[in-house]
Every structure is written in C-alpha cells, then in structure tokens.
Design an enzyme around this catalytic site. Structure first.
Site, PDB file in Angstrom:
ATOM      1  N   ASP A  30     -66.730 -70.441 -60.527  1.00 49.03           N
ATOM      2  CA  ASP A  30     -67.871 -71.052 -61.207  1.00 49.03           C
ATOM      3  C   ASP A  30     -67.450 -71.436 -62.627  1.00 49.03           C
ATOM      4  OD1 ASP A  30     -70.999 -71.373 -60.875  1.00 49.03           O
ATOM      5  OD2 ASP A  30     -70.615 -70.665 -62.930  1.00 49.03           O
ATOM      6  N   GLY A  44     -71.591 -76.654 -54.552  1.00 50.13           N
ATOM      7  CA  GLY A  44     -72.799 -77.195 -55.153  1.00 50.13           C
ATOM      8  C   GLY A  44     -72.797 -76.934 -56.641  1.00 50.13           C
ATOM      9  N   GLY A  45     -73.422 -77.839 -57.424  1.00 46.28           N
ATOM     10  CA  GLY A  45     -73.466 -77.655 -58.873  1.00 46.28           C
ATOM     11  C   GLY A  45     -72.074 -77.516 -59.442  1.00 46.28           C
ATOM     12  N   ASP A  46     -71.859 -76.399 -60.172  1.00 46.07           N
ATOM     13  CA  ASP A  46     -70.534 -76.179 -60.777  1.00 46.07           C
ATOM     14  C   ASP A  46     -69.766 -75.085 -60.042  1.00 46.07           C
ATOM     15  OD1 ASP A  46     -72.215 -74.139 -61.426  1.00 46.07           O
ATOM     16  OD2 ASP A  46     -71.554 -73.974 -63.521  1.00 46.07           O
ATOM     17  N   GLU A  47     -70.097 -74.852 -58.783  1.00 46.85           N
ATOM     18  CA  GLU A  47     -69.461 -73.768 -58.014  1.00 46.85           C
ATOM     19  C   GLU A  47     -68.511 -74.337 -56.976  1.00 46.85           C
ATOM     20  OE1 GLU A  47     -71.331 -69.662 -56.902  1.00 46.85           O
ATOM     21  OE2 GLU A  47     -71.788 -71.054 -55.281  1.00 46.85           O
TER      22      GLU A  47
END
Length: 551
Positions: A425, A466-469
């Site tokens: 992350d 997803g997102g910053d992961e």
C-alpha cells in the site's frame, strides 16, 4: 438285250459310294453293301434278316416299319428319313430312297433301297433351329429394347421391353418409323447416321438420343444398331438395341448442376476454401483464400498447408485428422494461425471434411477457412479489459483472485512447493492526490507498477487490487526468508525513486504485508488476502515504509 448278272450287281454294289440295301417282300434284309453297313454301324451278318431293325433309333422304329408295310401294300416308291444308333452310342441320320422290286409277273417281291448320310445336314438344321430359338428367346426376353427395322426405318419386329419403354403396342409401332418417335432436335443427326450405315460409310456405332413416348414424355436411350445384308450386299434390315438411360442422364445432369453449384460456391465464396490432398498439398484454392493468406494461387498450389501454418499450431488438428481418416468423425473445426508472406499472423476458423472415392479411399479434404483476426483481436482486448487494470496494465482484483486460488490448490497437491503473497500500500497516497491532484496520483501508481514489473520475475503474478493497493504472488519460493528479502528489496527500490508528477518531485514509500504459503495453508484466497492485508496495516501502524510478516 443285255441282262445284268449277279456278279455285275455285286461289283456295282461294292464300289458305289451310296449305301445299298435289298429286302424281300416281308422287309427282311437279303443284301447290304459295305457303304450301307458303314453308315448304319452294322456288320453284313448282323444286318441280314430282321437284324437291321434292331439298329433303328427306338423313336423311329415303329414309323419306319409302318411306312415299309404301307409301301409294299401300295406298291409305290418312297423316300424316308430315320436314325440309326451306332455301336458307340452315337446317332446317325440316314435318308433312304426305296424302290419297289417286282418279278416278271409284276408282283412286288421286296425293296431296293439307297441311303445317304444326313447327319451333318441335320446337325446344321438343328443348330440353325436352336440358334433361331435362342435369338427369339433373347429377342423377346431381353431386358433392353430390341427391334428389327426396315431400311426405310419402319419397325419390323419389336420386343416387349421396347414397347414398355416407348408405351406403344407392337401393332402401333408397326405403323410408325423410328423418325416418327425421334426427338426433333436429334432427328437430322439420326437420319444422317442411318444413311451412312446403309451406304457403308463411317458412322458412330453407339449414340445417345431422345425418343418421345406415346404419352409425350421424353426418354433418353443409348442406341446401338447394325445393318444385315443379303449375299449381294443389299441391306435387308437393321438390328437395333435400345437401352433406357433416362435415369443415368438425369443423374449426370444433377451431378453437373451440383458440380456447377459447388464450383460457384467454391470460387465465389465469401470465405477461403481449399481442396487439400491427404499429404497436405493444396490441390485447389479460391480467390478469397488467396486474399486472406496473402499468397497467390500458384504460390499456394506449390505449397502444403503446413508451410503457411504458424509454428505453434503445426500439431493443431493432427488428432482430429486421424479420426477423420479413420472414419470415426465426419468433420472437425478449430482455430489456428496462418502466416502471410510478410510473416504477419492471420487467425482463422478452419472447418475440415473428407471426400472419399467409391471404394472408400480418401481423395481430398475440403477445407473452409474464415478470417477471424479482427474478432480474435477484439476478443483478446475484451479479455484484457476484463482481467487488467486499465491504469497500470497489471492484473485486476478478479484475475488476481483466480490466480491465487489456483496456486493454493496447486500447493495443496504438491507439499514440496512454497509461495508468498505480498500486499503493498502506497504511504500517504491521499496527501499526494489532495495536494498535487489526481493526475499526480496516477503517475505515482504507474511508477510503483513499473517498479514491480522490473523487480519481480515474469513468472510472478502482479496486480493492482484497487486504489493505492497492490499485490504480488511470488511463485516457487525457495526459503521462507526469501519472501522478506524480496519485500525489502521492493520497498527500497520504490522508496529510492523520486517520481516527477506535474513538475514536482515526489518521494514514495510503501508498507508491505507478507504471507508465506505452502500445503498447510487451508484458507480460501479471500482469507489469505485478508491475512496479508492485516499484516500490511500492522506495518503502517508501526510507522509506514515497513514490512510485516504474518504469523
């Protein structure tokens, strides 16, 4: 006046080539010369008295004796034919000329007979009769039409098969000529052929023509005929054999139509088509196939299908072809790649069937080739969109779950294997987004993705969850500590970068959770991800830019 003596009679009887027989008034033999004995097969002694009667054929004996008695009573000469049975069992036909003998008082005192051998003539007559009967039987019962026609074409004699074919009675045909029944389009040629036959010129021994039946229907026939001539060479009549070939002609016409339809479908078809020999050589190709593959017709005919097939697809369809040749399947279909002359790839759907000869031996394959390159490209793009993250090009969450589940099952089957799951992350990513904007955030995510690609093996599975992961599945892991070591290297590589975003330089760090996987891992993929995710959050709580190994 000359009086013939007994010596003179015996001398004449001994040297005449005619059989001579003398009897008394009761029909008993009193004399027979050597020729008579030779013809009847009896010796002189055996012929004397009533002995000659025993040599008569049993079927002729009563008739001959009756004729003799009647002749003696009437006192007239006679001619008769009868058979003698020779000692070897063979039969000889004899013609006897019998003259009444009278004494000086005119009283009948017996017969003087001469005889000739009729055997060869009787055999010839019997042969002719038998041949005539055979001809009549063959004529009447022939399975095809047979006819005798006068030189001017009138039906002289016809058999039942011809009447059935033409739907006329023999009486009706006797009032007609062949020209009356011939199709108008065939008449001129037929008349010219007949003229040539009668004049002894050149002519076709067999022709195919049309007759018009009594009901108006047209029948195709094969006509073979000959001219029978008298000893002087004048034509007596035609002997014609007329075979109904209507069904054959209909079949041939249907076949020609089918071949024409196939030719048009083959040559003008919207998909590529080819006839391929059992050894793989192209026998015939259409224009569409040439356009599809980029090879000209002559170039394809000089090659086999293997020469234009992509190397990875050379074995494609081999098993199906064996089944097709063995008769276990009637056709098959598959997708494969062909190579154009410039080495570009054409994806195609190949449909193959087999044509055999009358004995069941393979003649050629019929191949239909449809270009699916664009469809394949679109499908692959859809697959990519369904499985890839559109921003980074890495796998998305759905595809990563599938790969993780597959690896967990594999580890359960193979105790000696080991793998590791990493969840990464980006630290303080929200701050980057808020301060520098979403474009800068996207640049950060793409930079992290590129670092993962460069640092991990091509066999490892990398995804943006997803997102910053992000997540990475390290396959075929060596030692347990290798997972920590690789995670540390990734953290250093990412943290050492200075990412240029919108003109500003931004440092990026990641927090990483690590789970080592082996055959003892019994969790589902979602639980395994939760475990790794929890380890990652422990790293964040410990101060970020750290690695946490799940217990």
């Amino acid at each position: 006046m000359f009086e013939p003596s007994e010596e003179l009679f015996e001398s004449l009887a001994a040297h005449t080539p005619v059989g001579l027989f003398v009897s008394d008034e009761n029909g008993r033999c009193t004399f027979a010369n050597a020729r008579w004995c030779e013809l009847t097969g009896l010796s002189y002694e055996a012929a004397l008295g009533d002995g000659w009667i025993a040599a008569l054929h049993p079927e002729d004996r009563e008739r001959v004796l009756t004729e003799w008695d009647a002749g003696l009573v009437a006192g007239v000469d006679s001619v008769s034919e009868c058979r003698f049975v020779l000692p070897d069992g063979t039969t000889r036909w004899i013609q006897g000329f019998n003259a009444v003998r009278r004494n000086r008082n005119g009283e009948v005192v017996g017969w003087v007979g001469t005889c000739l051998d009729l055997t060869e003539r009787k055999i010839a007559e019997a042969t002719a009769t038998e041949a005539g009967e055979r001809f009549r039987v063959a004529f009447d019962n022939a399975p095809i039409g047979v006819a005798l026609l006068t030189p001017d074409g009138h039906w002289l004699q016809v058999n039942q098969a011809l009447c059935t074919l033409l739907r006329y009675t023999p009486e009706e045909l006797s009032e007609l000529t062949f020209a009356d029944l011939t199709h108008p389009d065939d008449l001129a040629e037929n008349l010219e052929r007949s003229r040539r036959q009668l004049e002894g010129g050149d002519w076709e021994p067999r022709i195919e023509k049309r007759y018009i039946r009594s009901d108006g229907a047209v029948v195709w026939v094969a006509l073979t005929n000959e001219v029978v001539r008298d000893p002087s060479g004048e034509p007596l009549y035609f002997v014609a054999q007329i075979e109904d070939i209507t069904k054959r002609r209909e079949t041939e016409n249907a076949l020609r139509e089918a071949e024409e339809r196939f030719r048009r479908a083959f040559e003008d078809g919207p998909i590529g088509m080819a006839l391929v020999a059992p050894d793989g050589r192209f026998l015939r190709v259409n224009t569409t196939l040439c356009r599809l593959t980029g090879w000209s017709e002559s170039e394809l005919l000089a090659r086999s299908f293997r020469e234009i097939t992509h190397a990875d697809d050379l074995l494609s369809g081999a098993d199906e072809t064996k089944l097709l040749l063995a008769g276990e399947i009637s056709a098959f279909q598959l997708e494969k790649r062909y190579l154009r002359p410039d080495d570009t790839i054409v994806w195609a759907t190949l449909s193959v069937s087999l044509v055999r000869d009358a004995a069941g031996e393979p003649l050629y394959f019929v191949s239909q080739i449809e270009d699916i390159t664009e469809r394949k490209r679109a499908h692959d793009e859809l697959e990519r969109l369904a499985s890839d993250d559109p921003l980074t090009g890495l796998l998305n969450r759905r595809r990563f779950d599938e790969e993780l589940e597959r690896e967990l099952k594999r580890l359960a089957r193979e105790p000696e294997r080991r793998a590791a799951l990493l969840v990464l992350d980006v630290d303080r990513f929200k701050l980057v987004n808020d301060s520098l904007g979403h474009r800068a955030g996207d640049d950060v995510l793409c930079a992290v993705a590129q670092t993962l690609r460069c640092r991990l093996r091509s066999t490892d599975v990398i995804a943006r969850l997803g997102g910053d992961e992000f997540a990475a599945l390290l396959l075929d892991l060596g030692e347990v500590d290798d997972a920590r070591k690789i995670a540390s290297e990734l953290a250093v590589a990412i943290g050492s970068q200075s990412i240029l975003t919108g003109g500003d330089s931004t440092g990026v760090t990641v927090s990483i959770g690590v789970v080592v996987l082996d055959h003892t891992t019994r969790e589902r993929e979602i639980d395994t991800l939760v475990t790794a995710d929890n380890a990652m959050y422990r790293a964040k709580r410990a101060g970020r830019n750290r690695i946490s190994l799940a217990a």
